[in-house]
Scaffold this motif. Structure first.
Motif, short mmCIF file in Angstrom:
data_model
loop_
_atom_site.label_atom_id
_atom_site.label_comp_id
_atom_site.label_asym_id
_atom_site.label_seq_id
_atom_site.Cartn_x
_atom_site.Cartn_y
_atom_site.Cartn_z
N GLU A 101 82.38 26.72 -12.85
CA GLU A 101 81.33 27.04 -11.88
C GLU A 101 81.34 28.52 -11.51
N ALA A 102 82.52 29.12 -11.48
CA ALA A 102 82.65 30.49 -10.96
C ALA A 102 82.46 31.57 -12.01
N THR A 103 82.54 31.19 -13.28
CA THR A 103 82.55 32.23 -14.31
C THR A 103 81.43 32.04 -15.33
N LYS A 104 81.03 33.16 -15.85
CA LYS A 104 80.09 33.12 -16.98
C LYS A 104 80.88 32.90 -18.27
N GLY A 105 82.14 33.27 -18.23
CA GLY A 105 83.02 33.06 -19.38
C GLY A 105 84.43 33.45 -19.01
N ILE A 106 85.39 32.76 -19.58
CA ILE A 106 86.80 33.12 -19.35
C ILE A 106 87.56 32.87 -20.63
#
Lengths: 369, 197
Positions: free
Chosen positions: A325-330
Motif C-alpha cells: 500500500e505504501a510503495t510504488k515498488g520495493i
C-alpha cells in the motif's frame, strides 16, 4: 574446474571484479603483486570484500598490495576502504585529485558522521596524516611503475590515471561547495547526484596487455568534462599503448557513461567487458537496453551479479500488505555477490582471457553480430 | 518548568500541567498524541519523541549497529527521550518490521529511499514510497538525505490494530560552535595535505 581459492600463478595476470547488488571492487595481480581498487563489505561477514578475497588466497596484504585506489567517494565504492588502507600498509594510496580540494575536504567534518562514503574518506585521510604514501590521481599521472621478472624474462607494469580532467575537478569543487550547511539547518546525509566528474579512470599496462578500468566516469553534456575530453586531452592515449583487451565498463553500464570513441580507439575488437550492477529505487543498472548496447559491441560481456532483482517479498502478510500500500515498488538489494575473474599469462600473445565466474556472476549472452 | 501535556484520546484537547526536568530549561513544552503515532514533545523549535518501545536504536555489536556505527549512531541517539507519566493506559506497540531509511530522491508523488532493516525480514532494500504516507508536517521536513524510521506492527490499545507509520528523524540542527569546529578541522586537514604534498 576453477576454484575461487586458486591463486594465480606468479606469471599470470588476474583481473577480478567483485560486486553485489550495490558495490564494486577490483583486484589486479601480476608477479605476486596486487592492486586493490575500491571496496564494499561482504554482506554476511561485514568484512571488506577485497581483503577477504586476498586473505582466502593466503596473500600477505600488508606486503603484497602495491597500490590501493579510491576512484571516488560514493558509498558503493567506499565501504570498508579505511580498513583496506590500514591493512595494506605498504601500498601507495591513490585518491582523486578532486578530493584534495578544500571544497571536498570541508564536507568531511560536516557530513562524515552520517554519510558512509565520506566517513570512510575522512578516516582514510586521518589515517594518512604524517604518512606520505598517497598520491592524487589526475589525468596522465603515472601512479605506479614496476619491473616484472618472470620465466627468465622481464617486462613492466605501469598504471596511469586518465582522469579527472581539470574542468572536472573544478565542476566537482563547485558541486561540493553547494553542500555547505547553514547555521540552523538540519543535519542529514549527503546524497551524491550525477554527473560524477571526479572519478579516477585507470589504464594499466602489463607487458603487451592493457586494461581499462572506467570507474564511474560519465560522458557529460558539459563539453569540458567526461570521456570525450579524456580521449582528446590525454597524452598517454595520444601515444597509445596496446589496445585494452579488458574493460571495466564505467558507471554500471549506464547510457550516460557510454562513449563510442572509447570502444573504437582504446579497446580491442572483442574486449572482455565486465559490469557491476547498481540500483536506486526502480532504476537499476545495467538496464536491458544497456546490456544490449554493450553486447552489440563485444560478445564477451559479464556482470558480477543480477542486474535487476525481483520485487521484495515478505512472508509476514501484514508487512506485505502495508508495504504494498505504501510503495510504488520495493526491491531487496542483493546480498549475494559475484566475482568475474579473468586470467592470462603475461607472455600470452592472445587478446583473449580465460574467465571464471563465481557466486552470482553471469555471462550475458548476446545479440552480438 | 511547567509544561502543558495533552494526554487525551486522539483528537482530544484535554491537557494537564506537568513539571518536568530536562536539559531544556527554557521554552514551551507541548505534547501531542496522534492516531497510530508516537507521542511528540515540541520544545521551542525542537521536536522530541517521547514514546516507549516504538523507538529502538539497534544494539551495539549487531549488524544493524555496524551499518550505522560510529558517530552516526551517537547522532541518531542524541535526541533526548523524555519519560513522562501518563494518565491513560500505555499502548503497547509490537514491531514486526522496522527500517532505518534515508531519502535518495524526491519525485512528485513518491520519494526513493534506501532502507536498512532494524527488525524483521531481509537486510537492505530500495523503495519508492508514496509521499502521502507522510504526515504533512513530516513532508515539509523531507529532503535529500533525511533519515526516517518506518515501523509496521500491532498496537495493543484499546483493541489490537495493525499500524504502519513513517516518521522522519528530527536530527539536531547545525550550531554555530559545531560549524566553527568543522571549519577548524577543515583547516587542519587542508594544511596537512597541502604540506605533505
Amino acid at each position: 574446474m576453477s576454484n575461487v581459492s586458486d591463486s594465480p600463478e606468479y606469471n599470470e595476470i588476474e583481473i577480478s571484479v567483485l560486486g553485489p547488488g550495490i558495490g564494486e571492487s577490483i583486484l589486479i595481480h601480476v608477479c605476486g603483486k596486487w592492486i586493490v581498487i575500491d571496496s564494499f563489505l561482504d554482506p554476511v561477514s561485514s568484512q571488506p570484500a577485497p581483503l577477504q578475497y586476498l586473505t582466502n588466497l593466503n596473500i600477505n596484504v600488508s606486503q603484497d598490495v602495491e597500490l590501493v585506489v579510491i576512484t571516488h567517494w560514493h558509498d558503493d565504492h567506499m565501504r570498508g576502504m579505511n580498513s583496506v588502507v590500514r591493512e595494506c600498509r605498504a601500498a601507495k594510496v591513490i585518491i582523486s585529485s578532486a578530493l584534495s580540494r578544500r571544497e571536498f575536504i570541508s564536507l568531511l567534518p560536516r557530513y562524515g558522521d552520517v554519510s558512509g562514503g565520506l566517513r570512510e574518506i575522512r578516516d582514510v585521510l586521518r589515517q594518512l596524516e604524517g604518512d606520505n604514501r598517497y598520491l592524487f590521481g589526475i589525468i596522465d599521472r603515472q601512479l605506479l611503475s614496476l619491473t616484472l621478472n618472470y620465466d627468465n624474462m622481464a617486462s613492466s607494469l605501469k598504471v596511469f590515471a586518465l582522469s579527472p580532467v581539470d574542468a572536472g575537478i573544478l565542476r566537482s569543487a563547485q558541486y561540493f561547495q553547494s553542500f555547505d550547511p547553514k547555521l540552523g539547518s538540519g543535519k542529514r546525509r549527503l546524497i551524491p547526484l550525477s554527473p560524477n566528474n571526479s572519478s579516477v579512470v585507470l589504464l594499466i599496462t602489463i607487458g603487451r596487455h592493457s586494461i581499462l578500468l572506467g570507474a564511474d566516469l560519465e560522458e557529460s553534456s558539459d563539453s569540458d568534462c567526461g570521456w570525450s575530453v579524456v580521449l582528446s586531452n590525454s597524452t598517454v592515449l595520444s601515444n597509445p599503448p596496446n589496445l585494452a583487451s579488458a574493460f571495466k565498463v564505467p558507471h554500471h553500464g549506464s547510457e550516460n557513461a557510454h562513449c563510442g570513441e572509447v570502444w573504437q580507439k582504446i579497446l580491442t575488437t572483442q574486449p572482455f567487458a565486465v559490469i557491476s550492477p547498481y540500483r536506486r529505487g526502480r532504476k537499476a543498472l545495467p538496464s536491458d537496453t544497456d546490456l544490449n548496447r554493450i553486447s552489440s559491441l563485444t560478445s564477451n560481456v559479464f556482470v558480477t551479479s543480477q542486474p535487476v532483482g525481483g520485487a521484495a517479498r515478505f512472508t509476514d502478510r501484514m508487512v506485505a500488505n502495508f508495504v504494498k500500500e505504501a510503495t510504488k515498488g520495493i526491491n531487496a538489494i542483493s546480498s549475494n555477490w559475484g566475482q568475474v575473474r579473468l586470467r592470462k599469462k603475461i607472455s600470452s600473445a592472445d587478446d583473449s582471457w580465460e574467465y571464471a565466474l563465481f557466486g552470482s556472476a553471469r555471462q550475458f549472452f548476446t545479440t552480438y553480430n | 518548568m511547567i509544561a502543558s501535556v495533552n494526554t487525551g484520546q486522539p483528537g482530544s484537547d484535554s491537557s494537564l500541567p506537568l513539571r518536568v526536568n530536562t536539559k531544556h530549561s527554557e521554552g514551551t513544552l507541548s505534547i501531542e498524541r496522534k492516531p497510530k503515532k508516537s507521542i511528540y514533545a515540541q520544545i521551542g523549535r525542537r521536536s522530541i519523541a517521547l514514546h516507549n518501545n516504538e523507538e529502538s536504536i539497534p544494539s551495539k555489536g549487531t549488524d544493524q549497529f555496524n551499518e550505522i556505527s560510529g558517530n552516526e549512531y551517537e547522532l541518531l541517539t542524541k535526541s533526548p527521550i523524555v519519560k513522562l507519566p501518563s494518565t491513560r493506559p500505555v499502548e503497547k506497540f509490537e514491531v514486526r518490521q522496522k527500517w532505518l531509511g534515508y531519502v535518495e530522491d524526491i519525485g512528485e508523488e513518491t520519494f526513493t529511499a534506501h532502507l536498512t532493516t532494524l527488525k524483521g525480514e531481509g537486510n537492505e532494500y530500495t523503495a519508492e514510497i508514496y509521499l502521502e504516507q507522510l504526515d504533512p508536517e513530516d513532508r515539509e521536513l523531507l529532503q535529500l538525505g533525511s533519515y526516517f524510521y518506518w515501523s509496521i506492527g500491532y498496537l495493543e490499545a484499546p483493541s489490537r490494530k495493525h499500524v504502519s507509520f513513517i516518521r522522519l528523524r528530527r536530527l539536531p540542527t547545525w550550531q554555530r560552535s559545531e560549524l566553527q569546529a568543522a571549519e577548524a578541522e577543515t583547516e587542519r586537514l587542508v594544511k596537512i595535505f597541502n604540506e605533505q604534498r
